[in-house]
Design an enzyme around this catalytic site. Structure first.
Site, PDB file in Angstrom:
ATOM      1  N   ASP A 108       0.771  -1.236   0.000  1.00  0.00           N
ATOM      2  CA  ASP A 108       0.000   0.000   0.000  1.00  0.00           C
ATOM      3  C   ASP A 108       0.813   1.304   0.000  1.00  0.00           C
ATOM      4  OD1 ASP A 108      -1.515  -2.212   0.614  1.00  0.00           O
ATOM      5  OD2 ASP A 108      -2.738  -1.231   2.112  1.00  0.00           O
ATOM      6  N   GLU A 144       2.969  -8.289  11.962  1.00  0.00           N
ATOM      7  CA  GLU A 144       2.597  -7.994  10.567  1.00  0.00           C
ATOM      8  C   GLU A 144       3.853  -7.750   9.739  1.00  0.00           C
ATOM      9  OE1 GLU A 144       0.098  -4.534  10.158  1.00  0.00           O
ATOM     10  OE2 GLU A 144      -0.230  -4.859   8.027  1.00  0.00           O
TER      11      GLU A 144
HETATM   12  C1  GLC Z   1      -2.346  -4.174   4.478  1.00  0.00           C
HETATM   13  C2  GLC Z   1      -1.330  -4.690   3.464  1.00  0.00           C
HETATM   14  C3  GLC Z   1      -2.038  -5.636   2.503  1.00  0.00           C
HETATM   15  C4  GLC Z   1      -2.705  -6.741   3.288  1.00  0.00           C
HETATM   16  C5  GLC Z   1      -3.643  -6.185   4.372  1.00  0.00           C
HETATM   17  C6  GLC Z   1      -4.154  -7.262   5.303  1.00  0.00           C
HETATM   18  O1  GLC Z   1      -3.335  -3.412   3.873  1.00  0.00           O
HETATM   19  O2  GLC Z   1      -0.716  -3.649   2.802  1.00  0.00           O
HETATM   20  O3  GLC Z   1      -1.112  -6.188   1.614  1.00  0.00           O
HETATM   21  O4  GLC Z   1      -3.416  -7.582   2.443  1.00  0.00           O
HETATM   22  O5  GLC Z   1      -2.934  -5.253   5.156  1.00  0.00           O
HETATM   23  O6  GLC Z   1      -3.093  -7.974   5.868  1.00  0.00           O
END
Ligand code: GLC
Length: 428
Positions: A163, A393
């Protein structure tokens, strides 16, 4: 230690399982995300093949009639997340969802699950999924590559799955945010704001959602007029690999027509990737289809060529040199952005931190082209990060500190499928 982490990883998947589908983590991401589910299925496959199949099946339930599989499925309304279903304004679809897609890892996951489960019942499930996956890939090759260039564009940074990547800074600069209005973010109430995108970025994200909503998420309108339309190496390489995996499944199922179509897509992409090759940087970068300019930075996606089955030394030798340059600077591979680039930030979302799932794909590709020691470095570093900071994460490439959300599903899944030392020796 490993046994303990195996149990912890499994328990995270079980806790985040809301009944046939899994959320990435509680609070921050309370819905079903597209490529998260694909990775999650690999983790489930280690202890429940039934649940692994189901994860992909529930993901595909959200498929739009034109083939697109949304990046978020809003199965139950959850006010802890913004932007929720009403902001996306997607109507008349199988279920409330976002309006664009995410990297198509699912076909690769399905092939992997099928390799572990070749029962007659599994073959029936495979047949159904195969048709849906083929339709989704076809959507990518038309909606996101309308000129047939052999590179896949994203219409939103969120579509890329990466993102807040610095590569999106320049192409998003000219987006008009004047009609975005006021809104209340939720992400910064779950996670330290210094690890999340800034307000100016968020305004642009919402302006793009507004564009999609106003154009009914129509692929033609998006490809023609969306202010953001950027060819992405991660999307392109991930789809190329997924096409190859789908081709293997087409042959397994005797789907000759589909196999021919897939072979055409593969050939087109194999030659198209030269558009993403940045001669100055000697690396694959993004290519802005609106301005006709290449990105000026190397990201973790620049190392995904082998994962896509590309082994041409013209690309691979410079890539390995960049790998070694970066590896000598960080404690933990692979930072999401080049530490030598001025936009690098080790703790901010996609501007430097390490993601386990990228490590997984990069290492898989390296192993497949015989780069065993570099692949081992990726795996050892991922193991060390998880041992130090748990199933975060993402991670700081210097300190190894965990960041973003915790008890994360895809980090747990890749632990079970790839990192844990309790995996059978010799398996990929
Ligand atoms: C964030 C990440 C995306 C992922 C989401 C859920 O938005 O950038 O890649 O799928 O989190 O983990």
């Amino acid at each position: 230690m490993s046994l303990h982490l195996d149990e912890a990883a499994r328990s995270i998947l079980e806790t985040n399982d809301l009944g046939g589908y899994t959320i990435p983590t509680k609070g921050l991401y309370p819905y079903q995300w597209n490529w998260d589910s694909a990775f999650v299925s690999l983790g489930f496959a280690r202890f429940s093949l039934e649940r692994a199949w189901q994860e992909i099946e529930t993901l595909m339930e959200g498929q739009w009639p034109d083939g697109m599989v949304p990046h978020i499925l809003f199965r139950k309304d959850d006010p802890s997340y913004f932007p929720g279903p009403s902001v996306w304004g997607t109507h008349g679809k199988p279920m409330p969802s976002s309006g664009h897609s995410q990297p198509p890892v699912a076909a690769t996951a399905v092939r992997h699950i099928y390799e572990l489960d070749k029962s007659p019942a599994a073959r029936e499930r495979l047949k159904v999924l195969f048709r849906k996956l083929l339709k989704w890939h076809r959507w990518f090759h038309t909606a996101r590559d309308p000129q047939g260039l052999g590179v896949i564009a994203v219409m939103h940074p969120w579509e890329s799955g990466r993102d807040n990547l610095p590569d999106w800074d320049e192409p998003t600069k000219q987006i008009d945010t004047s009609s975005v209005g006021t809104y209340q973010r939720k992400d910064t109430s779950h996670v330290d704001p210094t690890m999340r995108p800034k307000k100016a970025d968020y305004d642009r994200y919402l302006a793009l959602v507004q564009f999609g909503r106003e154009h009914n998420w129509d692929p033609y309108a998006i490809a023609t007029n969306c202010p953001f339309f950027v060819a992405d190496p991660a999307m392109t390489f991930i789809l190329l690999r997924a096409d190859r995996d789908l081709l293997a499944l087409a042959k397994e199922l005797g789907e000759d027509e589909a196999a021919t179509e897939l072979e055409e897509w593969i050939a087109r992409t194999e030659s198209g990737i030269s558009i993403l090759w940045n001669e100055d940087l000697q690396a694959f970068t993004v290519f802005d289809l609106r301005s006709g300019t290449k990105g000026d930075g190397i990201s973790s996606a620049s190392f995904l060529a082998p994962y896509a089955g590309i082994s041409n030394p013209q690309y691979i030798e410079p890539m390995l040199a960049h790998f070694d340059r970066i590896a000598s600077q960080v404690t933990y591979m692979m930072p999401s952005y080049d530490p030598d680039h001025e936009a690098f930030e080790p703790m901010r979302y996609w501007r430097g931190p390490v993601w386990g799932i990228l490590n997984y794909m990069i290492a898989k590709g390296l192993g497949e082209i015989g780069e065993d020691s570099r692949a081992a470095r990726m795996r050892d570093d991922t193991a060390a990060l998880i041992a130090k900071s748990g199933f975060a994460e993402y991670f700081n490439p210097f300190t190894g500190d965990g960041a973003g959300g915790s008890s994360f599903s895809w980090t747990s899944a890749i632990w079970l499928d790839w990192v844990t030392p309790t995996r059978t020796a010799g398996e990929a």
